[in-house]
Design a protein around this motif. Sequence first.
Motif, PDB file in Angstrom:
ATOM      1  N   LEU A  48      39.805  36.772  63.589  1.00 42.58           N
ATOM      2  CA  LEU A  48      40.307  35.781  62.630  1.00 42.58           C
ATOM      3  C   LEU A  48      41.739  35.318  62.890  1.00 42.58           C
ATOM      4  O   LEU A  48      42.315  34.618  62.059  1.00 42.58           O
ATOM      5  CB  LEU A  48      40.185  36.342  61.207  1.00 42.58           C
TER       6      LEU A  48
ATOM      7  N   MET B 211      35.989  39.818  56.324  1.00 37.62           N
ATOM      8  CA  MET B 211      34.875  39.655  57.271  1.00 37.62           C
ATOM      9  C   MET B 211      33.586  40.025  56.558  1.00 37.62           C
ATOM     10  O   MET B 211      33.076  41.145  56.670  1.00 37.62           O
ATOM     11  CB  MET B 211      35.107  40.537  58.498  1.00 37.62           C
TER      12      MET B 211
ATOM     13  N   HIS C 116      41.017  40.703  60.655  1.00 40.67           N
ATOM     14  CA  HIS C 116      40.026  41.111  61.657  1.00 40.67           C
ATOM     15  C   HIS C 116      40.423  40.495  62.983  1.00 40.67           C
ATOM     16  O   HIS C 116      41.055  39.433  63.034  1.00 40.67           O
ATOM     17  CB  HIS C 116      38.631  40.631  61.242  1.00 40.67           C
TER      18      HIS C 116
END
Length: 447
Positions: free
Chosen positions: A62, A232, A59
């Motif tokens: 991240l 996520m 993501h």
Amino acid sequence: MSQSATPAEKTPFHLKGNFAPVFDERTELDLQVTGAIPPQLEGRFFRNGANPQSGWSPHWFLGNGMLHGVELRGGRATWYRNRYVRTPLLDDPEGARISPEGEIDHTRSCANTHVIRHAGRILALEEGSFPFEVDENLETVGVHDFGSKLHSAMTAHPRTCPETGELLFFGYSALPPYLVYHRVAADGTLVQSEEIEVKGPTMMHDWNITRNHVVFMDLPMVFDLSLLASGMPIRWDDDYGARLGVMPRNGTNDDVEWYEIDPCYVFHPMNSYEDGDRIVLDVARFAKLSMSLADDGGAPAVLHRWIIDRAAGKVIEQPLDDRPGEFPRVHDRVIGLKHRFGYMAGVGSDLSALGTSLRKYDVERDSSWTHELGAGCQAGEPVFAPNPGAAAEDEGWILTFVYDPATDKSDLVIIDAQEFDKPPVARIHLPTRVPFGFHGSWLPDDA
Ligand SMILES: [Fe+2]
């Protein structure tokens, strides 16, 4: 470095184009400039962002944190540097974040979201972890847990009160306690920590302060551990509801007044302030949010005003614009106080079109100005750097990195905030691109 094995057509937006990471840590001393850098700007502009060391992350939020910085001195740009924030997660990607006993290791930080300075420390922040201190050359000093007093994560969006110098923040968690409030004195001492009850494990990215209060946003983006494999595990919850929690800055959970609002999500308020019994909050409001990469986040946010009428026990909601925008900022001097001017990055049809223009708002006179960037160019968060000693709230400059796909490089652009729709007063040409990132700060020498 290993690169993604994902076929190009399936590569998510956050790993393509100027969202893709860079891998060199550079120090560049010979920077070309178009225009004239205001000599009043003495200090450093630092900006944080996700830059996955492996070349891949599940993501946008991240990737490992990489700081980009430019030092300005005597009307010159004396250097550009970019450095990873060196955390245990960077050096040991496979280590465990949660121990077999269920303890969260708050040092395993991406450290990718914001960079601020308080009490002489420059802190790289990411909301699930402890802050990491870096020096004025962007080298990592190490984890900062306020002398072992911090026992929760720290939001990437603390607020420094311009009147008291206090640093106010919170930490949220997927595991109880879901929310903890913290107050740090101007000298950097953590003086208060309070657990706050919320309905569940809400993702509380940012919040609000006023002269006497803080305002929590208990909104329907919640952890769902069944989504862990996605990387996520956070989703919209139609049943969670939405509310704002007003608490005195030295208060406790018992003092929180909760006010129901229409379900929505807000990553970023522009600012908030008290107006008698009312609290005014200007926010970048998503009508609904998705964390899924499949739809690039869903429809973008629009500037919105909430007015908490404490006497009537309700919240009045009204849009302030119909054009999408994100990354709202104000002059640091008016944080928690009445603001007239705010700045945002305009957004296209989805998050990958972030920063296709810049916008200045005069919320007192209900007017705005747009700064156009040139074909295909995209800017980041507009950070206000005041002219030292200036009286007017907008007397200063907007600093932001602007990426030009024609050259595949970025400039640090300096815009006169009082001539917002005019061309920049200076462009500092970097010999590399700065990937689209998150938040930054102007750190003047004299502060
Ligand atoms: Fe943020």
